[in-house]
Design a protein around this motif. Structure first.
Motif, PDB file in Angstrom:
ATOM      1  N   LYS A   1     -10.210 -23.989  -0.933  1.00  0.00           N
ATOM      2  CA  LYS A   1     -10.339 -23.877  -1.996  1.00  0.00           C
ATOM      3  C   LYS A   1     -10.128 -22.260  -2.573  1.00  0.00           C
ATOM      4  CE  LYS A   1     -14.322 -27.030  -1.901  1.00  0.00           C
ATOM      5  NZ  LYS A   1     -13.368 -28.120  -1.754  1.00  0.00           N
ATOM      6  N   PRO A   2      -9.988 -22.073  -3.824  1.00  0.00           N
ATOM      7  CA  PRO A   2      -9.557 -20.968  -4.413  1.00  0.00           C
ATOM      8  C   PRO A   2     -10.716 -19.741  -3.880  1.00  0.00           C
ATOM      9  CG  PRO A   2      -9.774 -22.358  -6.281  1.00  0.00           C
ATOM     10  CD  PRO A   2     -10.446 -22.989  -5.063  1.00  0.00           C
TER      11      PRO A   2
ATOM     12  N   ILE B   1       1.763 -23.767  10.061  1.00  0.00           N
ATOM     13  CA  ILE B   1       2.180 -22.909   8.851  1.00  0.00           C
ATOM     14  C   ILE B   1       1.263 -23.435   7.765  1.00  0.00           C
ATOM     15  CG2 ILE B   1       4.076 -22.607   7.076  1.00  0.00           C
ATOM     16  CD1 ILE B   1       6.112 -23.313   9.170  1.00  0.00           C
ATOM     17  N   VAL B   2       0.380 -22.279   7.313  1.00  0.00           N
ATOM     18  CA  VAL B   2      -0.351 -22.461   6.277  1.00  0.00           C
ATOM     19  C   VAL B   2      -0.302 -21.559   5.160  1.00  0.00           C
ATOM     20  CG1 VAL B   2      -2.987 -22.822   5.440  1.00  0.00           C
ATOM     21  CG2 VAL B   2      -2.050 -23.636   7.898  1.00  0.00           C
ATOM     22  N   SER B   3       0.458 -21.496   3.973  1.00  0.00           N
ATOM     23  CA  SER B   3       0.973 -20.605   3.291  1.00  0.00           C
ATOM     24  C   SER B   3       1.186 -21.001   1.775  1.00  0.00           C
ATOM     25  CB  SER B   3       2.495 -20.169   3.921  1.00  0.00           C
ATOM     26  OG  SER B   3       2.646 -19.010   2.862  1.00  0.00           O
ATOM     27  N   ARG B   4       0.681 -20.111   0.876  1.00  0.00           N
ATOM     28  CA  ARG B   4       1.138 -20.004  -0.449  1.00  0.00           C
ATOM     29  C   ARG B   4       2.550 -19.543  -0.631  1.00  0.00           C
ATOM     30  NH1 ARG B   4       0.543 -15.390  -2.955  1.00  0.00           N
ATOM     31  NH2 ARG B   4       0.207 -16.393  -4.860  1.00  0.00           N
ATOM     32  N   ASP B   5       2.987 -19.006   0.498  1.00  0.00           N
ATOM     33  CA  ASP B   5       4.568 -18.631   0.293  1.00  0.00           C
ATOM     34  C   ASP B   5       5.398 -19.531   1.005  1.00  0.00           C
ATOM     35  OD1 ASP B   5       3.842 -16.255  -1.132  1.00  0.00           O
ATOM     36  OD2 ASP B   5       3.379 -15.235   0.909  1.00  0.00           O
ATOM     37  N   GLY B   6       5.373 -20.951   0.397  1.00  0.00           N
ATOM     38  CA  GLY B   6       6.159 -21.825   1.161  1.00  0.00           C
ATOM     39  C   GLY B   6       7.525 -21.757   1.413  1.00  0.00           C
ATOM     40  N   HIS B   7       8.161 -20.767   0.559  1.00  0.00           N
ATOM     41  CA  HIS B   7       9.607 -20.366   0.629  1.00  0.00           C
ATOM     42  C   HIS B   7       9.772 -19.604   1.763  1.00  0.00           C
ATOM     43  CE1 HIS B   7       7.654 -17.113  -1.443  1.00  0.00           C
ATOM     44  NE2 HIS B   7       8.453 -16.338  -0.855  1.00  0.00           N
ATOM     45  N   ILE B   8       8.672 -19.053   2.422  1.00  0.00           N
ATOM     46  CA  ILE B   8       9.095 -18.324   3.886  1.00  0.00           C
ATOM     47  C   ILE B   8       9.008 -19.514   4.905  1.00  0.00           C
ATOM     48  CG2 ILE B   8       8.457 -16.396   5.077  1.00  0.00           C
ATOM     49  CD1 ILE B   8       7.292 -15.072   2.942  1.00  0.00           C
TER      50      ILE B   8
ATOM     51  N   ASN C   1      -3.127 -14.367   3.448  1.00  0.00           N
ATOM     52  CA  ASN C   1      -3.310 -14.312   1.955  1.00  0.00           C
ATOM     53  C   ASN C   1      -4.697 -14.868   1.449  1.00  0.00           C
ATOM     54  OD1 ASN C   1      -0.574 -13.264   1.122  1.00  0.00           O
ATOM     55  ND2 ASN C   1       0.304 -15.270   1.711  1.00  0.00           N
ATOM     56  N   VAL C   2      -5.044 -14.533   0.361  1.00  0.00           N
ATOM     57  CA  VAL C   2      -6.158 -15.440  -0.182  1.00  0.00           C
ATOM     58  C   VAL C   2      -5.774 -16.268  -1.377  1.00  0.00           C
ATOM     59  CG1 VAL C   2      -8.305 -15.128  -1.871  1.00  0.00           C
ATOM     60  CG2 VAL C   2      -7.599 -13.474  -0.115  1.00  0.00           C
ATOM     61  N   LEU C   3      -6.231 -17.311  -1.109  1.00  0.00           N
ATOM     62  CA  LEU C   3      -5.848 -18.563  -2.017  1.00  0.00           C
ATOM     63  C   LEU C   3      -6.301 -18.384  -3.273  1.00  0.00           C
ATOM     64  CD1 LEU C   3      -6.219 -21.535   0.585  1.00  0.00           C
ATOM     65  CD2 LEU C   3      -4.321 -20.182  -0.110  1.00  0.00           C
TER      66      LEU C   3
ATOM     67  N   THR D   1       2.093 -30.532   0.790  1.00  0.00           N
ATOM     68  CA  THR D   1       2.093 -29.169  -0.180  1.00  0.00           C
ATOM     69  C   THR D   1       1.312 -29.787  -1.492  1.00  0.00           C
ATOM     70  OG1 THR D   1       4.311 -28.998   0.526  1.00  0.00           O
ATOM     71  CG2 THR D   1       3.467 -27.492  -1.389  1.00  0.00           C
ATOM     72  N   PHE D   2       0.430 -29.000  -1.602  1.00  0.00           N
ATOM     73  CA  PHE D   2      -0.749 -29.517  -2.752  1.00  0.00           C
ATOM     74  C   PHE D   2      -1.098 -28.093  -3.572  1.00  0.00           C
ATOM     75  CE2 PHE D   2      -3.171 -28.865   0.974  1.00  0.00           C
ATOM     76  CZ  PHE D   2      -4.024 -28.035   0.486  1.00  0.00           C
ATOM     77  N   ALA D   3      -1.478 -28.339  -4.793  1.00  0.00           N
ATOM     78  CA  ALA D   3      -1.933 -27.158  -5.660  1.00  0.00           C
ATOM     79  C   ALA D   3      -3.667 -26.918  -5.319  1.00  0.00           C
ATOM     80  CB  ALA D   3      -1.815 -27.578  -7.034  1.00  0.00           C
ATOM     81  N   VAL D   4      -3.860 -25.716  -4.844  1.00  0.00           N
ATOM     82  CA  VAL D   4      -5.113 -25.397  -4.602  1.00  0.00           C
ATOM     83  C   VAL D   4      -6.367 -25.475  -5.824  1.00  0.00           C
ATOM     84  CG1 VAL D   4      -6.851 -23.907  -3.732  1.00  0.00           C
ATOM     85  CG2 VAL D   4      -4.357 -23.898  -2.698  1.00  0.00           C
ATOM     86  N   GLY D   5      -7.134 -26.243  -5.536  1.00  0.00           N
ATOM     87  CA  GLY D   5      -8.171 -26.633  -6.578  1.00  0.00           C
ATOM     88  C   GLY D   5      -7.578 -26.975  -8.060  1.00  0.00           C
ATOM     89  N   ALA D   6      -6.591 -27.780  -8.167  1.00  0.00           N
ATOM     90  CA  ALA D   6      -6.218 -27.936  -9.592  1.00  0.00           C
ATOM     91  C   ALA D   6      -5.164 -29.119  -9.375  1.00  0.00           C
ATOM     92  CB  ALA D   6      -5.408 -26.648  -9.871  1.00  0.00           C
TER      93      ALA D   6
END
Lengths: 439, 439
Positions: B185-186, B213-220, B228-230, B255-260
């Motif tokens: 969740k955000p 790997i659990v990351s909003r920086d999936g490019h790393i 990070n905070v989502l 890979t998915f968009a958080v809460g959206a």
């Protein structure tokens, strides 16, 4: 991480305690799990972290004992590292965060250490650090007892900022215990409860401080198997603590009946253990030898077991003879801090004993890790327990051990009881102590 | 553990592949975390487990290449061990579970190996096994390529009972992903999502097969930080798999968009990756070189990026030149089994390449671990991805790399995009393949 002056001051204090020589503190590297590229989660060496704060692999710290100058060594990230692992701080940035000067690459560290006349280093529990030593220290060298004693003399006394972190470690640990207790239901496997605990430790940004014990066989003291299915009314012993993202450990034990109120028999044993924990905590203050508190807990447990008809005779004599150890074969507790058994890698006896208090050789009490007088700023565990261990009971009975203190016939009704342990963490204050996590 | 005849047969097959000598397979020992007594959760060596099944520390297996006789060595539990750790099976009981004969104590193993004229052993990634070798094998000895090739020739082909375990590993992994997605969740930290995943892997009686790997920086790509905070709408890349209690790994990425819902931009990139995964899986069958499937995925990604106006020119030429690797700098997948990168300790090229297919030296494609023709019984991952890596983009642009295939100006709108990867695990069947976990 604490502010840089914390680390600078610690390094100065360490250098002040050693007359001369180069202090070498290698950080940990990665620990391969099933191949080199699949490592266990990185765990920094606690002493490195105490003096250099940084929580990344393959760094080295040297401290000049004469000048107190601390140098940080490590290899810079390559551009390829940056592509794969994201922007990495430079060695200079890392050094600056903790008040250090850049020494150079790892190879430069090996060179600098090899040139030093006297090198002080600590005992080694990881191979990658042994490899560091083989690169730069004479084969006949041995860990420095001077350095060991100096490190212990600093890490034993927790500062206010450390105690705040330990409060947090215990708070997270208590949340883990609350969730595990709420989640444990008849029909579940122990592993599912273990998953609840560990998930929360990771969710809090840290990890477990040690492999959790989650067992309906609480009498098996080092039981990390989680294969049993829980049944209604089972005593479930959970010994689990969080390590915070700053590296500090909690170590909490609770025992409860799964999906049921405790039986009268369970409650009676529980109350003895709870009484032992409560009364020990009441007695904690600077100057009290922990060995005496261990003996106090043994007497309270013996008295309680006498009330239940399981022990008999003089409490004092039973404890002196070690008869209580059939039910309570471990120590009352230990130091806790950056390690759950704090500084155990430096040598248990150097941490927990001194010229005044030597480790006992008696079965049970010899497992006590801490015997010396308590001092303000010590953080310790208090963890009495009562266990019914069939294999030990049978052995003692066959050998006719302590028949004047133990009623083996009465024990038959407790054969499948399991075990109960209750554990809190406390900080010794100027006047008495405070239970950690209670702020 | 499988029934004993499974292991007996595997050992016989191994011995049949080597003409002579003694095969030495030491199991893993404990891996100290922050002191010797506080070890990481025990992880058995995968090859030891393949041939001897047993999941406990400090065992050794020898196989006589001529007779096929397998001997199990280890030290019996002491009475003290039994008090502290519960009833332990004897070496004879352990041997019997997996069809082995008792060889004797660890010291007797060292003696027996030292007397053998030819000793075959595997590359070593753990120090405790290196210590075993130092006790009994000549200093000039080297790992046996014959043995490495023989082990790979067996472990590469998964039996029906292994495939059933891999289905289970993927099923648990998918449950982890479902729970993580439902839980993310955000406002949450990435670590909290990681805790959900890891708690379930442990709850299922196993563990994570690798650090998640659990990351909003999936490019790393190798990003194991979870700080990070989502935020609402963040792309969250989760690459995580369970290892079952029997030791088999899953390796799943979503890979998915958080809460959206995804934005149009996110969805367009997602659809290209999904199309690459789908079409590769359609093409998998015995005889197809995995290197060609990697190139197919690179072409599909290039075509998709051309549609988005980020790439241009001939798709064929762009892939041949390696221009796609700006967005897709890793390989399509790898073998998976008892290790998430199966048998990586034995040497990536011996596992994934052969005389017909050699590893590429081109940026991106050189990271492909598997190039050879697929065969029935192989279990592999399929994991295409598209990433927007600012540091790599800036470097390539500054160097004028592949300007005929890449529109660097158009890339500005994707600078903060992150990355998308989608990964399934499949088993190659007689005619095509089956996605694991789908039974």
């Amino acid at each position: 991480m604490f502010p840089a002056p914390t680390y600078t001051q610690r390094r100065k204090q360490l250098a002040d305690r050693l007359p001369t020589g180069l202090i070498l503190l290698p950080g940990n590297g990665e620990a391969p799990m099933n191949y080199r590229g699949n490592a266990y989660p990185f765990r920094q060496d606690s002493t490195f972290r105490y003096f250099a704060g940084l929580n990344r692999p393959d760094l080295l710290l040297t401290i000049d004992a004469e000048t107190g100058e601390g140098l940080l060594y490590g290899d810079e990230a390559t551009l390829d590292d940056t592509i794969w692992m994201g922007e990495q701080p430079s060695l200079a940035e890392l050094a600056q965060q903790v008040g250090l000067t850049v020494g150079g690459s790892r190879n430069e560290a090996f060179g600098a250490v090899a040139m030093a006349e006297v090198v002080h280093y600590l005992p080694l529990y990881r191979e990658e650090r042994r490899r560091v030593l083989r690169r730069c220290v004479n084969h006949s060298a041995r860990p420095s007892e001077e350095l060991i004693r100096a490190v212990i003399s600093l890490r034993s006394y927790k500062s206010a900022e450390e105690i705040a972190e330990m409060d947090r470690a215990v708070q997270i640990s208590m949340e883990m215990h609350r969730a595990a207790r709420a989640g444990a239901k008849p029909g579940m496997r122990e592993a599912e409860v273990a998953g609840i605990l560990e998930g929360l430790a990771i969710g809090a940004g840290g990890r477990l401080a040690y492999s959790a014990i989650v067992s309906r066989d609480g009498h098996i003291l080092h039981n990390h198997a989680h294969g049993n299915v829980l049944r209604q009314g089972d005593l479930l012993l959970i010994d689990a603590g969080a390590e915070t993202d700053t590296g500090y450990a909690g170590d909490i034990t609770r025992t409860f009946a799964v999906g049921a109120e405790m039986t009268e028999q369970q409650r009676a044993v529980y109350d003895i253990v709870a009484e032992a924990k409560r009364r020990v905590i009441e007695e904690i203050k600077p100057g009290v030898p922990y060995r005496e508190l261990h003996d106090l807990s043994a007497r309270i447990i013996t008295d309680g077991l006498k009330d239940l008809g399981l022990m008999k005779g003089s409490t004092e004599d039973a404890v002196a003879a070690g008869a209580h150890a059939l039910f309570y074969p471990h120590g009352l507790g230990h130091m806790i801090g950056l390690d759950v058994h704090d500084m155990e890698d430096l040598g248990e006896d150097l941490v927990g004993y001194d010229a005044e208090f030597r480790r006992s050789e008696q079965f049970g009490t010899r497992n006590l890790r801490l015997g010396r007088r308590l001092e303000e700023g010590f953080t310790i565990t208090v963890e009495p327990g009562i266990y019914f261990i069939p294999i030990l009971t049978d052995r003692w009975r066959a050998e006719g051990m302590h028949t004047e203190f133990i009623d083996y016939d009465a024990l038959a009704a407790y054969r499948d009881f399991g075990g109960i342990r209750l554990e809190d963490n406390v900080v010794v204050t100027a006047d008495n102590c405070r239970t950690l996590g209670s702020v």
